[in-house]
Design a protein around this motif. Structure first.
Motif, PDB file in Angstrom:
ATOM      1  N   HIS A 296     -26.525 -23.513   3.320  1.00  0.00           N
ATOM      2  CA  HIS A 296     -27.210 -23.395   4.725  1.00  0.00           C
ATOM      3  C   HIS A 296     -26.204 -23.098   5.816  1.00  0.00           C
ATOM      4  CE1 HIS A 296     -30.298 -26.379   2.943  1.00  0.00           C
ATOM      5  NE2 HIS A 296     -30.750 -25.025   2.569  1.00  0.00           N
ATOM      6  N   LYS A 297     -26.325 -22.146   6.718  1.00  0.00           N
ATOM      7  CA  LYS A 297     -25.725 -21.797   7.416  1.00  0.00           C
ATOM      8  C   LYS A 297     -25.164 -22.890   8.628  1.00  0.00           C
ATOM      9  CE  LYS A 297     -24.968 -18.430  11.229  1.00  0.00           C
ATOM     10  NZ  LYS A 297     -25.413 -17.164  11.977  1.00  0.00           N
ATOM     11  N   GLN A 298     -24.145 -23.065   9.354  1.00  0.00           N
ATOM     12  CA  GLN A 298     -23.593 -24.348  10.000  1.00  0.00           C
ATOM     13  C   GLN A 298     -23.348 -23.926  11.345  1.00  0.00           C
ATOM     14  OE1 GLN A 298     -21.103 -27.021   7.962  1.00  0.00           O
ATOM     15  NE2 GLN A 298     -21.543 -26.209   6.106  1.00  0.00           N
ATOM     16  N   LYS A 299     -23.022 -22.505  11.588  1.00  0.00           N
ATOM     17  CA  LYS A 299     -22.755 -22.443  13.021  1.00  0.00           C
ATOM     18  C   LYS A 299     -23.884 -21.442  13.497  1.00  0.00           C
ATOM     19  CE  LYS A 299     -18.793 -24.466  13.568  1.00  0.00           C
ATOM     20  NZ  LYS A 299     -18.602 -25.443  14.869  1.00  0.00           N
ATOM     21  N   LEU A 300     -24.751 -21.928  14.410  1.00  0.00           N
ATOM     22  CA  LEU A 300     -26.086 -21.120  14.715  1.00  0.00           C
ATOM     23  C   LEU A 300     -25.795 -20.487  16.009  1.00  0.00           C
ATOM     24  CD1 LEU A 300     -28.927 -23.545  13.507  1.00  0.00           C
ATOM     25  CD2 LEU A 300     -27.572 -21.810  12.149  1.00  0.00           C
ATOM     26  N   VAL A 301     -26.384 -19.305  15.860  1.00  0.00           N
ATOM     27  CA  VAL A 301     -26.210 -18.592  17.539  1.00  0.00           C
ATOM     28  C   VAL A 301     -27.133 -19.268  18.622  1.00  0.00           C
ATOM     29  CG1 VAL A 301     -26.496 -16.281  18.698  1.00  0.00           C
ATOM     30  CG2 VAL A 301     -25.700 -16.292  16.277  1.00  0.00           C
ATOM     31  N   PRO A 302     -26.573 -19.705  19.442  1.00  0.00           N
ATOM     32  CA  PRO A 302     -27.423 -20.478  20.419  1.00  0.00           C
ATOM     33  C   PRO A 302     -28.531 -19.403  21.035  1.00  0.00           C
ATOM     34  CG  PRO A 302     -25.037 -20.856  21.220  1.00  0.00           C
ATOM     35  CD  PRO A 302     -25.020 -19.939  19.995  1.00  0.00           C
ATOM     36  N   LEU A 303     -29.580 -20.053  20.983  1.00  0.00           N
ATOM     37  CA  LEU A 303     -30.896 -19.019  21.462  1.00  0.00           C
ATOM     38  C   LEU A 303     -31.410 -18.083  20.456  1.00  0.00           C
ATOM     39  CD1 LEU A 303     -29.817 -18.590  25.343  1.00  0.00           C
ATOM     40  CD2 LEU A 303     -31.614 -20.114  24.636  1.00  0.00           C
ATOM     41  N   GLY A 304     -30.505 -17.426  19.797  1.00  0.00           N
ATOM     42  CA  GLY A 304     -30.735 -16.556  18.851  1.00  0.00           C
ATOM     43  C   GLY A 304     -31.330 -17.322  17.528  1.00  0.00           C
ATOM     44  N   GLU A 305     -30.616 -18.177  17.265  1.00  0.00           N
ATOM     45  CA  GLU A 305     -31.057 -18.931  15.828  1.00  0.00           C
ATOM     46  C   GLU A 305     -31.290 -20.535  16.171  1.00  0.00           C
ATOM     47  OE1 GLU A 305     -28.676 -16.663  12.471  1.00  0.00           O
ATOM     48  OE2 GLU A 305     -27.433 -18.382  13.652  1.00  0.00           O
ATOM     49  N   HIS A 306     -31.126 -21.159  17.169  1.00  0.00           N
ATOM     50  CA  HIS A 306     -31.284 -22.539  17.530  1.00  0.00           C
ATOM     51  C   HIS A 306     -31.624 -22.498  18.994  1.00  0.00           C
ATOM     52  CE1 HIS A 306     -31.226 -26.810  16.726  1.00  0.00           C
ATOM     53  NE2 HIS A 306     -30.539 -26.798  17.830  1.00  0.00           N
ATOM     54  N   ILE A 307     -32.396 -23.261  19.424  1.00  0.00           N
ATOM     55  CA  ILE A 307     -32.626 -23.719  20.987  1.00  0.00           C
ATOM     56  C   ILE A 307     -31.931 -24.699  21.248  1.00  0.00           C
ATOM     57  CG2 ILE A 307     -34.399 -24.150  22.655  1.00  0.00           C
ATOM     58  CD1 ILE A 307     -34.537 -21.574  21.330  1.00  0.00           C
ATOM     59  N   PRO A 308     -30.734 -24.564  22.262  1.00  0.00           N
ATOM     60  CA  PRO A 308     -29.689 -25.590  22.596  1.00  0.00           C
ATOM     61  C   PRO A 308     -30.690 -26.830  23.087  1.00  0.00           C
ATOM     62  CG  PRO A 308     -28.945 -23.768  23.442  1.00  0.00           C
ATOM     63  CD  PRO A 308     -30.458 -23.384  22.832  1.00  0.00           C
ATOM     64  N   PHE A 309     -30.503 -28.217  22.455  1.00  0.00           N
ATOM     65  CA  PHE A 309     -30.843 -29.306  23.091  1.00  0.00           C
ATOM     66  C   PHE A 309     -32.425 -29.559  22.801  1.00  0.00           C
ATOM     67  CE2 PHE A 309     -27.515 -27.988  25.912  1.00  0.00           C
ATOM     68  CZ  PHE A 309     -26.515 -28.835  25.410  1.00  0.00           C
ATOM     69  N   VAL A 310     -32.839 -28.706  22.089  1.00  0.00           N
ATOM     70  CA  VAL A 310     -34.405 -28.730  21.575  1.00  0.00           C
ATOM     71  C   VAL A 310     -34.745 -30.338  21.098  1.00  0.00           C
ATOM     72  CG1 VAL A 310     -34.318 -27.941  19.210  1.00  0.00           C
ATOM     73  CG2 VAL A 310     -36.451 -27.679  20.635  1.00  0.00           C
ATOM     74  N   GLY A 325     -40.643 -16.863  13.653  1.00  0.00           N
ATOM     75  CA  GLY A 325     -40.371 -17.957  12.944  1.00  0.00           C
ATOM     76  C   GLY A 325     -39.068 -18.592  12.938  1.00  0.00           C
ATOM     77  N   ILE A 326     -38.163 -18.088  13.487  1.00  0.00           N
ATOM     78  CA  ILE A 326     -36.659 -18.289  13.079  1.00  0.00           C
ATOM     79  C   ILE A 326     -36.246 -18.674  14.483  1.00  0.00           C
ATOM     80  CG2 ILE A 326     -36.697 -17.546  10.923  1.00  0.00           C
ATOM     81  CD1 ILE A 326     -34.887 -15.382  12.105  1.00  0.00           C
ATOM     82  N   GLY A 327     -36.825 -19.137  15.522  1.00  0.00           N
ATOM     83  CA  GLY A 327     -36.117 -19.437  16.577  1.00  0.00           C
ATOM     84  C   GLY A 327     -35.361 -20.692  16.711  1.00  0.00           C
ATOM     85  N   SER A 328     -35.480 -21.435  15.741  1.00  0.00           N
ATOM     86  CA  SER A 328     -34.761 -22.830  15.933  1.00  0.00           C
ATOM     87  C   SER A 328     -34.678 -23.163  14.396  1.00  0.00           C
ATOM     88  CB  SER A 328     -35.614 -23.837  16.365  1.00  0.00           C
ATOM     89  OG  SER A 328     -35.087 -24.917  16.970  1.00  0.00           O
ATOM     90  N   TRP A 329     -33.587 -22.724  13.700  1.00  0.00           N
ATOM     91  CA  TRP A 329     -33.097 -23.178  12.428  1.00  0.00           C
ATOM     92  C   TRP A 329     -32.436 -24.586  12.497  1.00  0.00           C
ATOM     93  CZ3 TRP A 329     -34.884 -20.108   8.930  1.00  0.00           C
ATOM     94  CH2 TRP A 329     -34.755 -18.832   9.065  1.00  0.00           C
ATOM     95  N   ASN A 330     -32.436 -25.239  11.570  1.00  0.00           N
ATOM     96  CA  ASN A 330     -31.530 -26.603  11.373  1.00  0.00           C
ATOM     97  C   ASN A 330     -30.040 -26.162  11.155  1.00  0.00           C
ATOM     98  OD1 ASN A 330     -34.389 -27.286  10.646  1.00  0.00           O
ATOM     99  ND2 ASN A 330     -33.582 -29.311  11.583  1.00  0.00           N
ATOM    100  N   TYR A 331     -29.210 -27.165  11.536  1.00  0.00           N
ATOM    101  CA  TYR A 331     -27.822 -26.829  10.952  1.00  0.00           C
ATOM    102  C   TYR A 331     -27.441 -27.253   9.631  1.00  0.00           C
ATOM    103  CZ  TYR A 331     -26.935 -26.709  16.209  1.00  0.00           C
ATOM    104  OH  TYR A 331     -26.751 -26.005  17.510  1.00  0.00           O
ATOM    105  N   GLY A 332     -26.779 -26.585   8.787  1.00  0.00           N
ATOM    106  CA  GLY A 332     -26.623 -26.782   7.567  1.00  0.00           C
ATOM    107  C   GLY A 332     -25.493 -27.991   7.505  1.00  0.00           C
ATOM    108  N   GLU A 333     -25.299 -28.582   6.312  1.00  0.00           N
ATOM    109  CA  GLU A 333     -24.560 -29.696   6.111  1.00  0.00           C
ATOM    110  C   GLU A 333     -23.626 -29.525   4.764  1.00  0.00           C
ATOM    111  OE1 GLU A 333     -27.160 -32.906   6.225  1.00  0.00           O
ATOM    112  OE2 GLU A 333     -27.415 -33.111   8.073  1.00  0.00           O
ATOM    113  N   GLY A 334     -22.391 -29.866   4.734  1.00  0.00           N
ATOM    114  CA  GLY A 334     -21.581 -29.957   3.558  1.00  0.00           C
ATOM    115  C   GLY A 334     -20.746 -28.571   3.497  1.00  0.00           C
ATOM    116  N   TYR A 335     -19.842 -28.670   2.726  1.00  0.00           N
ATOM    117  CA  TYR A 335     -19.044 -27.456   2.569  1.00  0.00           C
ATOM    118  C   TYR A 335     -18.744 -27.192   1.203  1.00  0.00           C
ATOM    119  CZ  TYR A 335     -17.914 -28.106   7.445  1.00  0.00           C
ATOM    120  OH  TYR A 335     -18.145 -28.045   8.925  1.00  0.00           O
ATOM    121  N   GLU A 336     -19.493 -27.484   0.237  1.00  0.00           N
ATOM    122  CA  GLU A 336     -19.430 -27.259  -1.210  1.00  0.00           C
ATOM    123  C   GLU A 336     -19.677 -25.812  -1.556  1.00  0.00           C
ATOM    124  OE1 GLU A 336     -18.475 -28.900  -3.919  1.00  0.00           O
ATOM    125  OE2 GLU A 336     -17.806 -30.605  -2.469  1.00  0.00           O
ATOM    126  N   PRO A 337     -18.695 -25.117  -2.136  1.00  0.00           N
ATOM    127  CA  PRO A 337     -18.948 -23.391  -2.484  1.00  0.00           C
ATOM    128  C   PRO A 337     -20.002 -23.453  -3.547  1.00  0.00           C
ATOM    129  CG  PRO A 337     -16.776 -24.510  -3.405  1.00  0.00           C
ATOM    130  CD  PRO A 337     -17.361 -25.664  -2.450  1.00  0.00           C
TER     131      PRO A 337
END
Length: 371
Positions: A296-310, A325-337
């Motif tokens: 899961h992607k962890q660094k999201l583009v503000p406003l493009g992929e995630h609404i800041p402080f929503v 429907g992808i205006g506010s993704w959740n942040y991914g977690e973990g760094y397992e390849p």
């Protein structure tokens, strides 16, 4: 320009247009922060103190700007040296922000050489020469030492004795229209492009790479079992694993599941979801079983992929919602390849490995999504 929803006036999206404008207009003000700090030091302590404080201000700002809802690390200075592999080897010990510090230091030493501080009339030639040397020597060391270490580090690195053949598939699909394309047609287009690519390389490939959100729907959801089965059948037929981008989703039912703090209601009483911009590796093992580890992607583009402080202002999620429907993704977690066994049925047949090569039979993939 299409990322900001300005592709054509017949296909406008208010969320993307507002988000794109805000990102272009508002974000540059964040980049002023280190220069405001520089100006404050210059006014109080003078030019020299301000110049040699600037590397810390700049790297400190980049570090702070890599966290939270308004994180935007893609413009960090250290990214300029991505392909300068000899120079940036030392960051395995320091992290990338030390590289940003050095980049600023190199530039300010050049600035000091060409634009020295104003001196009183009649300054001796010897003093001017000493000042030149005091900046030239650090400049040479800042440039030379990382290269010397990099050459030594890369000479000590033992290259892998095995190689991997990756076939990159990029269908000719309008990146806007694909979100409104029939799901089966989306799969069929990727299947067709993959077959064309494999034919061009004479079916000689170890991994097929599809682009970000090549699959545009929640294919791993229970109600998409048919489409997921079609994907499995295709992979089994070509005998090659596929790494693809797709939107992932997890549903939670109030009273049955533990509801994560970042889950959102979907309008149905008691139902919450989390969704991610994701990458999925699908392969068939030697026993014919399908596997699909996910990142899961962890660094999201503000406003493009995630609404800041929503999470603090939920109404923003209703105001700013991309039509697909992808205006506010959740942040991914973990760094397992994502681990791909190279001896699976999907892999191109290889001769028996030498003893020193046996540890190389699992490919560890670290996906990078967007930017």
């Amino acid at each position: 320009y299409w990322v900001g929803g300005w592709k054509s006036m017949s296909e406008v999206d208010p969320f993307l247009m507002v988000g794109g404008v805000l990102l272009a207009v508002v974000h540059p003000f964040f980049l002023v922060v280190p220069w405001l700090l520089y100006d404050g030091v210059r006014r109080r302590f003078g030019r020299t103190a301000a110049l040699y404080s600037l590397p810390i201000f700049y790297a400190g700002f980049e570090y702070a700007h890599s966290f939270g809802d308004i994180a935007y690390p893609w413009l960090s200075l250290y990214n300029t040296q991505t392909y300068n592999l000899l120079y940036d080897q030392f960051i395995e010990f320091t992290g990338p922000f030390a590289l940003s510090i050095i980049i600023v230091l190199v530039n300010l030493e050049i600035f000091q050489i060409f634009f020295p501080p104003q001196r009183t009339k009649g300054t001796e030639v010897t003093k001017r020469s000493a000042s030149l040397i005091s900046h030239l020597v650090p400049l040479v060391l800042l440039v030379l030492l990382p290269y010397l270490y990099g050459m030594n580090a890369m000479n000590e690195h033992e290259l892998s004795k095995t190689s991997l053949r990756v076939t990159v598939v990029q269908p000719n699909i309008d990146p806007w229209a694909k979100w409104y394309t029939d799901e089966q047609r989306t799969l069929d287009t990727n299947f067709s492009a993959t077959m064309t690519a494999l034919k061009s390389v004479h079916d000689s490939s170890d991994l097929i790479l599809w682009p970000e959100t090549a699959i545009t729907f929640y294919i791993t959801s229970p109600n998409k079992s048919y489409e997921l089965g079609e994907l499995y059948k295709f992979i089994a037929s070509i005998h090659h694993p596929i790494l693809t981008g797709f939107p992932d989703r997890q549903d939670y039912i109030s009273g049955q599941d533990s509801i994560p703090s970042d889950a959102s209601p979907i309008g149905v009483s008691g139902i919450y979801i989390r969704s991610w911009n994701a990458a999925m590796l699908i392969y068939e093992d030697s026993n014919g079983r399908m596997h699909r580890p996910v990142y899961h992607k962890q660094k999201l583009v503000p406003l493009g992929e995630h609404i800041p402080f929503v999470q603090y202002f939920p109404f923003l999620g209703k105001w700013f919602q991309w039509g697909v429907g992808i205006g506010s993704w959740n942040y991914g977690e973990g760094y397992e390849p994502l681990n791909l066994p190279l001896q699976s049925k999907n892999s191109t047949p290889q001769p028996p490995p030498l003893p020193e090569e046996r540890e190389c039979h699992t490919l560890r993939i670290s996906p990078i999504i967007c930017y």
